[in-house]
Design a protein around this motif. Structure first.
Motif, PDB file in Angstrom:
ATOM      1  N   PHE A 285       0.837  -1.206   0.000  1.00  0.00           N
ATOM      2  CA  PHE A 285       0.000   0.000   0.000  1.00  0.00           C
ATOM      3  C   PHE A 285       0.871   1.255   0.000  1.00  0.00           C
ATOM      4  O   PHE A 285       1.330   1.694   1.051  1.00  0.00           O
ATOM      5  CB  PHE A 285      -0.916   0.000   1.238  1.00  0.00           C
ATOM      6  N   TYR A 287       2.129   5.226  -0.218  1.00  0.00           N
ATOM      7  CA  TYR A 287       1.625   6.533   0.199  1.00  0.00           C
ATOM      8  C   TYR A 287       2.763   7.542   0.136  1.00  0.00           C
ATOM      9  O   TYR A 287       3.936   7.166   0.084  1.00  0.00           O
ATOM     10  CB  TYR A 287       1.035   6.477   1.609  1.00  0.00           C
ATOM     11  N   TRP A 297      -2.204   8.450   0.693  1.00  0.00           N
ATOM     12  CA  TRP A 297      -2.509   7.528  -0.414  1.00  0.00           C
ATOM     13  C   TRP A 297      -3.070   8.321  -1.590  1.00  0.00           C
ATOM     14  O   TRP A 297      -3.582   9.422  -1.429  1.00  0.00           O
ATOM     15  CB  TRP A 297      -3.471   6.432   0.038  1.00  0.00           C
ATOM     16  N   GLU A 415      -4.986   1.177  -2.262  1.00  0.00           N
ATOM     17  CA  GLU A 415      -5.847   1.805  -1.259  1.00  0.00           C
ATOM     18  C   GLU A 415      -7.151   2.330  -1.887  1.00  0.00           C
ATOM     19  O   GLU A 415      -8.242   2.042  -1.369  1.00  0.00           O
ATOM     20  CB  GLU A 415      -5.078   2.925  -0.546  1.00  0.00           C
ATOM     21  N   ASN A 418      -9.471  -0.551  -2.477  1.00  0.00           N
ATOM     22  CA  ASN A 418     -10.037  -1.044  -1.216  1.00  0.00           C
ATOM     23  C   ASN A 418     -11.133  -0.108  -0.714  1.00  0.00           C
ATOM     24  O   ASN A 418     -12.154  -0.548  -0.197  1.00  0.00           O
ATOM     25  CB  ASN A 418      -8.931  -1.192  -0.169  1.00  0.00           C
ATOM     26  N   ARG A 419     -10.903   1.205  -0.862  1.00  0.00           N
ATOM     27  CA  ARG A 419     -11.942   2.156  -0.435  1.00  0.00           C
ATOM     28  C   ARG A 419     -13.196   2.018  -1.283  1.00  0.00           C
ATOM     29  O   ARG A 419     -14.317   2.136  -0.790  1.00  0.00           O
ATOM     30  CB  ARG A 419     -11.406   3.573  -0.522  1.00  0.00           C
TER      31      ARG A 419
END
Ligand code: SF4
Lengths: 483, 183
Positions: A285, A287, A297, A415, A418-419
């Motif tokens: 992930f 960022y 992110w 990310e 996933n959101r």
């Protein structure tokens, strides 16, 4: 009783990625995860290989956009052989590589739009799976299918002419290229018999854009509203802020359009980017370091690129870009489904760029390779069809690779994906005891909007069959649906 | 003649072989006159809906799910074809076969220069929802019997097309050995 919903976007047993959604006693979504379940180990096993093998080796990460890996590795190796930097390569080498890359963008974007997205637009998101694929398109609209095939073919022919082979070519080498175009190849691509020529590709790219805009007009609420959420955006831009998919500096903007990464040299990417590892996914992930994992992110890809770039340096795509920017009053566009629109604007830009490069005398030049002072470490970054792609190598004095670090496009979008899943899960699954078709569709569409090249990160191809299972805490399946 | 039924799968491959299949270009439109696709990433069909005539396999086996897929294909397909170097010999992913798996995982998740350090201790991903990685990458023929092998990385579109037509029509594939490419 806690329930767990498992969605396997890619066929269960092929297993490249899957989604699990946890519900509590009240039927509220407490957690959702997109798991990436493939692991290859490239970073380790390229160690000990000679550095000049890297551009040929690493593209085997992904047969869907191999040129991107081929070129990112070659750019890193340019630095190793002392030919890095903006003015490093000969004009012919730089332009042949650009042509190869824009050929790749053109074929990959075409593949996505016609083979993967158009069935949804033509038949609707609820059409039976047996119809919602390129075979279905061919049966329903032979003309459109033929156009899709020929656009992809044209991009692949460009790759073959510059890289030597349509898939996993060898054209880019440290410090340059091993061939330029012959006059015959140039003429064929520029003015080949209908329809395989640059002018027709520009026209067809415009046609695809018109097709999408028409669909958008009729389905505005869905296209604007589905799976929308604010984020940061990252991409390369040319030093003057132009969209440039081959080379530039790293720029990131936040949801309001403020610069949060201000045109930095990508050789220093380590100063700006970190990756978090989570136990439940093989995909890391990333960022922005100074903002931290919670706020740093970002998204990459066509939508992000049109949010970071100030303009597009070809006229037809620039006109479309202006319309696109008006839709959000110049602010970054966070409407997930507008990625299709952005992708088609880039397709048009790629066709124009191909046309311009073919008219450039350097493309048939003979000055192919440069070398300078040997360096120990090099970073190559390119805008792959699906977003920013980072290759970083360290090479020993014995010319063998000592360290490799790869951050592929889809990983940057981990990310956001996933959101997106989380948001859809909350909207569609709260309080559900039974899995419904709209739930399946929503998850599938939300993930697919990111065009997760699953190959680079997860090795799957576009369309993702779904399996959802409702599982209780003891592991008993309460309900299961597939499509 | 009834259409032959084809299924395809990508195991530990890069999808380049599937892309090379798409490179048959206009012949795709002829293909759908000859065959029907069952389970394949080319469509949305996740499960086998019937027994198939031909199964095309890209990639070797690097985790337990690959093995299950391959065995399932062997059970459902009359003829099974290994397409490309990965399926035939493990291909590039099998470069890891000489390195302990733990080292590969550690490099990716513990030692990488951009792996976040600091407060949270670094982890190697492990979860019941992740499949089990095999000790090495296995070529398909070490798991099940394979009937045919199409070399190349990827095999050229012309080879895939001619081989498919040969299988569908029951004709012999007439490619002189010297024209095969093994890269
Ligand atoms: S044989 Fe080559 S093209 Fe096919 S899956 Fe393996 S690496 Fe990709």
């Amino acid at each position: 009783m806690t329930q767990k919903i498992i969605i396997e976007p890619v066929t269960r047993v092929e297993g490249h990625g899957k989604v699990t959604i946890q519900l509590n006693d009240q039927g509220e979504v407490t957690q959702s995860r997109l798991h990436i379940v493939e692991f290859r180990g490239f970073e380790r096993f390229v160690q000990g290989r000679p550095y000049w093998e890297a551009p040929v080796l690493v593209q085997r990460l992904c047969g869907i956009c191999p040129v991107s890996h081929h070129l990112a590795a070659a750019k890193a190796m340019d630095v190793i052989v002392g030919a890095g930097g903006d003015q490093g390569l000969t004009p012919t080498a730089e332009k042949v590589r650009r042509l190869m890359h824009y050929g790749q963008i053109f074929q990959s974007h075409t593949l996505h739009f016609f083979h993967l997205a158009s069935p949804d637009l033509l038949f609707g998101y609820d059409a039976p799976p047996a119809q919602r694929n390129v075979v279905g398109v061919a049966l329903a609209n032979r003309g459109l299918a033929l156009q899709a095939v020929l656009m992809r073919k044209y991009g692949q022919e460009i790759i073959a002419a510059t890289a030597g082979k349509k898939i996993h070519g060898t054209g880019a080498i440290p410090g340059g290229v091993n061939k330029s175009l012959t006059l015959a190849e140039r003429d064929q691509l520029l003015n080949g018999p209908h329809p395989l020529n640059a002018g027709q590709m520009i026209a067809w790219a415009q046609g695809a854009l018109a097709f999408f805009k028409d669909y958008y007009k009729k389905n505005k609420a869905f296209i604007d509203g589905f799976s929308r959420f604010p984020s940061n955006h990252l991409s390369l831009v040319r030093r003057d802020g132009a969209l440039d998919l081959y080379h530039g500096v790293l720029r990131a903007v936040d949801a309001e359009g403020r610069r949060i990464l201000d045109d930095v040299d990508y050789q220093d990417y380590i100063a700006h980017i970190r990756e978090e590892v989570r136990s439940w996914s093989y995909m890391k992930f990333p960022y922005l370091l100074h903002l931290g994992p919670d706020n740093g992110w970002y998204r990459v890809g066509p939508l992000a690129r049109l949010n970071t770039a100030d303009f597009i340096p070809t006229p037809l795509a620039q006109a479309e870009f202006e319309t696109f920017k008006q839709a959000t009053g110049g602010k970054p566009n966070d409407m997930c489904m507008h990625t299709h629109w952005a992708r088609l604007i880039e397709t048009l830009h790629a066709a124009e760029a191909i046309h311009d490069l073919l008219l450039d005398a350097d493309i048939t030049g003979s000055d192919l390779v440069v070398k300078g002072a040997r360096q120990a470490e090099g970073v190559g970054v390119i805008e792959a069809p699906r977003g920013t792609l980072i290759h970083h190598f360290r090479v020993g004095a014995n010319d063998l690779i000592e360290m490799a670090n790869l951050i592929v496009s889809t990983t940057h979008n981990n990310e956001p994906m996933n959101r997106a899943v989380n948001q859809v899960a909350k909207t569609y699954m709260t309080g559900q005891k039974i899995i419904t078709e709209p739930m399946m569709n929503a998850v599938e569409v939300a993930i697919r909007a990111y065009d997760p090249c699953l190959s680079c990160a997860t090795h799957a191809y576009g369309r993702m069959p779904l399996e959802i299972a409702l599982v209780d805490a003891a592991g008993c399946v309460l309900d299961r649906k597939r499509k | 003649m009834p259409k032959k039924i084809i299924a395809t799968a990508s195991l530990a491959g890069c999808f380049g072989c599937h892309m090379s299949f798409l490179d048959i270009d206009e012949r795709l439109l002829d293909l759908i006159e000859l065959v029907e696709f069952d389970k394949s990433p080319f469509n949305d069909l996740k499960e086998f809906s019937r027994a198939c005539d031909i199964g095309l396999i890209e990639g070797g086996c690097c985790n337990d799910e690959n093995v299950h897929t391959l065995i399932n294909f062997r059970q459902r397909c009359r003829v099974l074809v290994a397409v490309g170097e990965c399926a035939i010999m493990g291909g590039l992913p099998s470069l890891r076969n000489v390195i302990p798996l733990q080292e590969c995982l550690a490099e990716a998740y513990l030692h990488g220069p951009t792996v976040a350090g600091g407060a949270t201790p670094n982890v190697i991903p492990h979860d019941p929802d992740l499949p089990k990685i095999l000790d090495r990458v296995y070529p398909c023929h070490e798991i099940v019997k394979m009937d045919y092998f199409l070399p190349g990385c990827p095999p050229r579109a012309d080879l895939i097309w001619d081989a498919l037509v040969a299988l569908v029509t029951g004709q012999e594939l007439k490619w002189p050995y010297a024209t095969f490419k093994f890269d």
